[in-house]
Design a protein around this motif. Structure first.
Motif, PDB file in Angstrom:
ATOM      1  N   VAL A 139     -12.041   9.203   1.128  1.00 49.44           N
ATOM      2  CA  VAL A 139     -11.007   8.221   1.443  1.00 49.44           C
ATOM      3  C   VAL A 139     -11.018   7.906   2.935  1.00 49.44           C
ATOM      4  CG1 VAL A 139      -8.517   7.825   1.511  1.00 49.44           C
ATOM      5  CG2 VAL A 139      -9.563   8.848  -0.505  1.00 49.44           C
ATOM      6  N   LYS A 140     -11.125   8.951   3.734  1.00 43.89           N
ATOM      7  CA  LYS A 140     -11.109   8.770   5.191  1.00 43.89           C
ATOM      8  C   LYS A 140     -12.242   7.856   5.646  1.00 43.89           C
ATOM      9  CE  LYS A 140     -11.982  11.357   9.442  1.00 43.89           C
ATOM     10  NZ  LYS A 140     -12.112  12.689  10.069  1.00 43.89           N
ATOM     11  N   TRP A 141     -13.457   8.134   5.210  1.00 44.47           N
ATOM     12  CA  TRP A 141     -14.593   7.354   5.700  1.00 44.47           C
ATOM     13  C   TRP A 141     -14.654   5.964   5.092  1.00 44.47           C
ATOM     14  CZ3 TRP A 141     -16.298   8.638  10.085  1.00 44.47           C
ATOM     15  CH2 TRP A 141     -16.293   9.974  10.486  1.00 44.47           C
ATOM     16  N   ALA A 142     -14.086   5.792   3.914  1.00 46.49           N
ATOM     17  CA  ALA A 142     -13.957   4.435   3.369  1.00 46.49           C
ATOM     18  C   ALA A 142     -13.031   3.615   4.258  1.00 46.49           C
ATOM     19  CB  ALA A 142     -13.423   4.486   1.938  1.00 46.49           C
ATOM     20  N   GLY A 143     -11.945   4.232   4.714  1.00 47.54           N
ATOM     21  CA  GLY A 143     -11.029   3.551   5.615  1.00 47.54           C
ATOM     22  C   GLY A 143     -11.681   3.223   6.943  1.00 47.54           C
TER      23      GLY A 143
ATOM     24  N   VAL B 195      -5.305  -2.690   1.500  1.00 46.29           N
ATOM     25  CA  VAL B 195      -6.476  -1.812   1.565  1.00 46.29           C
ATOM     26  C   VAL B 195      -6.409  -0.905   2.783  1.00 46.29           C
ATOM     27  CG1 VAL B 195      -8.986  -1.756   1.819  1.00 46.29           C
ATOM     28  CG2 VAL B 195      -7.931  -3.412   0.283  1.00 46.29           C
ATOM     29  N   VAL B 196      -6.020  -1.455   3.933  1.00 40.08           N
ATOM     30  CA  VAL B 196      -5.941  -0.659   5.158  1.00 40.08           C
ATOM     31  C   VAL B 196      -5.002   0.529   4.976  1.00 40.08           C
ATOM     32  CG1 VAL B 196      -5.037  -0.658   7.516  1.00 40.08           C
ATOM     33  CG2 VAL B 196      -6.606  -2.451   6.788  1.00 40.08           C
ATOM     34  N   ASN B 197      -3.859   0.320   4.331  1.00 42.44           N
ATOM     35  CA  ASN B 197      -2.902   1.410   4.161  1.00 42.44           C
ATOM     36  C   ASN B 197      -3.311   2.368   3.042  1.00 42.44           C
ATOM     37  OD1 ASN B 197      -0.654   2.867   4.892  1.00 42.44           O
ATOM     38  ND2 ASN B 197       0.770   1.660   3.683  1.00 42.44           N
ATOM     39  N   VAL B 198      -3.858   1.834   1.965  1.00 47.35           N
ATOM     40  CA  VAL B 198      -4.295   2.701   0.864  1.00 47.35           C
ATOM     41  C   VAL B 198      -5.403   3.650   1.330  1.00 47.35           C
ATOM     42  CG1 VAL B 198      -5.556   2.705  -1.326  1.00 47.35           C
ATOM     43  CG2 VAL B 198      -3.598   1.195  -1.026  1.00 47.35           C
ATOM     44  N   LEU B 199      -6.266   3.173   2.217  1.00 48.41           N
ATOM     45  CA  LEU B 199      -7.377   3.987   2.705  1.00 48.41           C
ATOM     46  C   LEU B 199      -7.006   4.791   3.945  1.00 48.41           C
ATOM     47  CD1 LEU B 199     -10.386   1.542   2.217  1.00 48.41           C
ATOM     48  CD2 LEU B 199      -9.643   3.431   0.755  1.00 48.41           C
ATOM     49  N   ASN B 200      -5.723   4.902   4.238  1.00 46.07           N
ATOM     50  CA  ASN B 200      -5.264   5.657   5.396  1.00 46.07           C
ATOM     51  C   ASN B 200      -4.831   7.058   4.949  1.00 46.07           C
ATOM     52  OD1 ASN B 200      -4.193   6.642   7.737  1.00 46.07           O
ATOM     53  ND2 ASN B 200      -2.576   5.120   7.913  1.00 46.07           N
ATOM     54  N   PRO B 201      -5.651   8.092   5.171  1.00 48.61           N
ATOM     55  CA  PRO B 201      -5.288   9.438   4.708  1.00 48.61           C
ATOM     56  C   PRO B 201      -4.056   9.993   5.391  1.00 48.61           C
ATOM     57  CG  PRO B 201      -7.236   9.511   6.116  1.00 48.61           C
ATOM     58  CD  PRO B 201      -6.959   8.069   5.834  1.00 48.61           C
TER      59      PRO B 201
ATOM     60  N   GLY C 275       0.817  -1.203   0.000  1.00 46.02           N
ATOM     61  CA  GLY C 275       0.000   0.000   0.000  1.00 46.02           C
ATOM     62  C   GLY C 275       0.853   1.256   0.000  1.00 46.02           C
ATOM     63  N   THR C 276       1.990   1.211   0.726  1.00 46.61           N
ATOM     64  CA  THR C 276       2.910   2.343   0.721  1.00 46.61           C
ATOM     65  C   THR C 276       3.454   2.598  -0.681  1.00 46.61           C
ATOM     66  OG1 THR C 276       3.577   1.963   3.031  1.00 46.61           O
ATOM     67  CG2 THR C 276       5.090   3.243   1.650  1.00 46.61           C
ATOM     68  N   LEU C 277       3.768   1.530  -1.399  1.00 42.53           N
ATOM     69  CA  LEU C 277       4.261   1.682  -2.772  1.00 42.53           C
ATOM     70  C   LEU C 277       3.228   2.365  -3.656  1.00 42.53           C
ATOM     71  CD1 LEU C 277       6.044  -1.760  -3.352  1.00 42.53           C
ATOM     72  CD2 LEU C 277       7.076   0.430  -2.709  1.00 42.53           C
ATOM     73  N   LEU C 278       1.969   2.048  -3.440  1.00 47.55           N
ATOM     74  CA  LEU C 278       0.910   2.705  -4.219  1.00 47.55           C
ATOM     75  C   LEU C 278       0.837   4.188  -3.874  1.00 47.55           C
ATOM     76  CD1 LEU C 278      -1.898  -0.018  -4.040  1.00 47.55           C
ATOM     77  CD2 LEU C 278      -0.296   0.438  -5.900  1.00 47.55           C
ATOM     78  N   HIS C 279       1.016   4.506  -2.589  1.00 43.82           N
ATOM     79  CA  HIS C 279       1.042   5.910  -2.188  1.00 43.82           C
ATOM     80  C   HIS C 279       2.233   6.636  -2.813  1.00 43.82           C
ATOM     81  CE1 HIS C 279      -2.257   6.404   0.604  1.00 43.82           C
ATOM     82  NE2 HIS C 279      -1.951   5.272   1.204  1.00 43.82           N
ATOM     83  N   ILE C 280       3.362   5.943  -2.901  1.00 36.72           N
ATOM     84  CA  ILE C 280       4.557   6.544  -3.511  1.00 36.72           C
ATOM     85  C   ILE C 280       4.272   6.894  -4.971  1.00 36.72           C
ATOM     86  CG2 ILE C 280       6.936   6.110  -4.240  1.00 36.72           C
ATOM     87  CD1 ILE C 280       7.190   4.280  -1.766  1.00 36.72           C
ATOM     88  N   ALA C 281       3.671   5.951  -5.691  1.00 31.88           N
ATOM     89  CA  ALA C 281       3.354   6.194  -7.097  1.00 31.88           C
ATOM     90  C   ALA C 281       2.389   7.364  -7.242  1.00 31.88           C
ATOM     91  CB  ALA C 281       2.770   4.928  -7.720  1.00 31.88           C
TER      92      ALA C 281
END
Length: 206
Positions: free
Chosen positions: A76-80, A116-122, A50-56
């Motif tokens: 994003v926040k409420w999805a998380g 998913v947990v990290n991708v949805l972490n604002p 998920g961090t790699l996706l945030h980097i991209a």
């Protein structure tokens, strides 16, 4: 691209930030305690994917757009929050075929949950906006610098995540499975509450 001294300072600062326990650590620990070392490691690998996706996204400028849109940030926040709450309720109510304990989740699913947990972490988005840019030379190759700094963070984060996973996995073998199930569920619900309360007063900057 980035001089060695700046990179060392960034690495040291990132290690200090990563060392502070946060939602990702708690998620990994909960999974490791509930299902053992292999699940803890799978969740750690998922979180850092998920961090790699945030980097991209940061390199492409998507994080900037996300941070400036109150509506998109809130989505994003409420999805998380919803996803963490779902994990908590499932852990508290799930039962296995024997009517007592939940079935272990396949490692692939554990991995994907970590993503998913990290991708949805604002908070991760805000990290790339508030901290990482301070080490970027605006007159250089900005996307390349973001990628390099992001990968350094991912490596440091992975080392920290694996330490939590292995420790939690060892601890989990000493506890009753029913206790682990309720503990994991409460951790997920606590994470959902923390995510819901974080940035409550945030507004978009125009």
């Amino acid at each position: 691209m980035i001089d060695a001294s700046t990179l060392l300072v960034y690495a040291a600062a990132s290690a200090a930030v990563v060392a502070v326990p946060g939602p990702n650590h708690l998620y990994i620990a909960a999974r490791g305690v509930a299902q053992g070392r292999r699940a803890g490691i799978a969740s750690a690998l998922g979180v850092e994917t998920g961090t790699l996706l945030h980097i991209a996204a940061a390199a492409a400028g998507l994080s900037y757009l996300l941070a400036r849109s109150a509506e998109l940030f809130a989505a994003v926040k409420w999805a998380g929050v919803a996803y963490l709450a779902y994990l908590g309720v499932r852990a508290l109510t799930g039962r296995g075929s024997d009517g007592d304990e939940p079935r272990p989740q396949p490692l692939r699913r554990v991995f994907l949950e970590g993503v998913v947990v990290n991708v949805l972490n604002p908070k991760t988005v805000l990290f790339f906006l508030a901290f990482l840019p301070q080490f970027v030379d605006p007159f250089g190759d900005v996307p390349g610098q973001v990628l390099l700094l992001g990968l350094v963070l991912a490596v440091i984060g992975l080392a920290s995540d694996l330490a939590y996973a292995l420790t939690a996995g060892s601890l989990g073998r000493r506890l009753r499975a029913s206790t682990l199930r309720y503990a994991s569920g409460l951790v997920y619900l606590a994470l959902a509450l923390v995510a819901a309360l974080s940035g409550a007063g945030r507004t978009a900057r125009g």
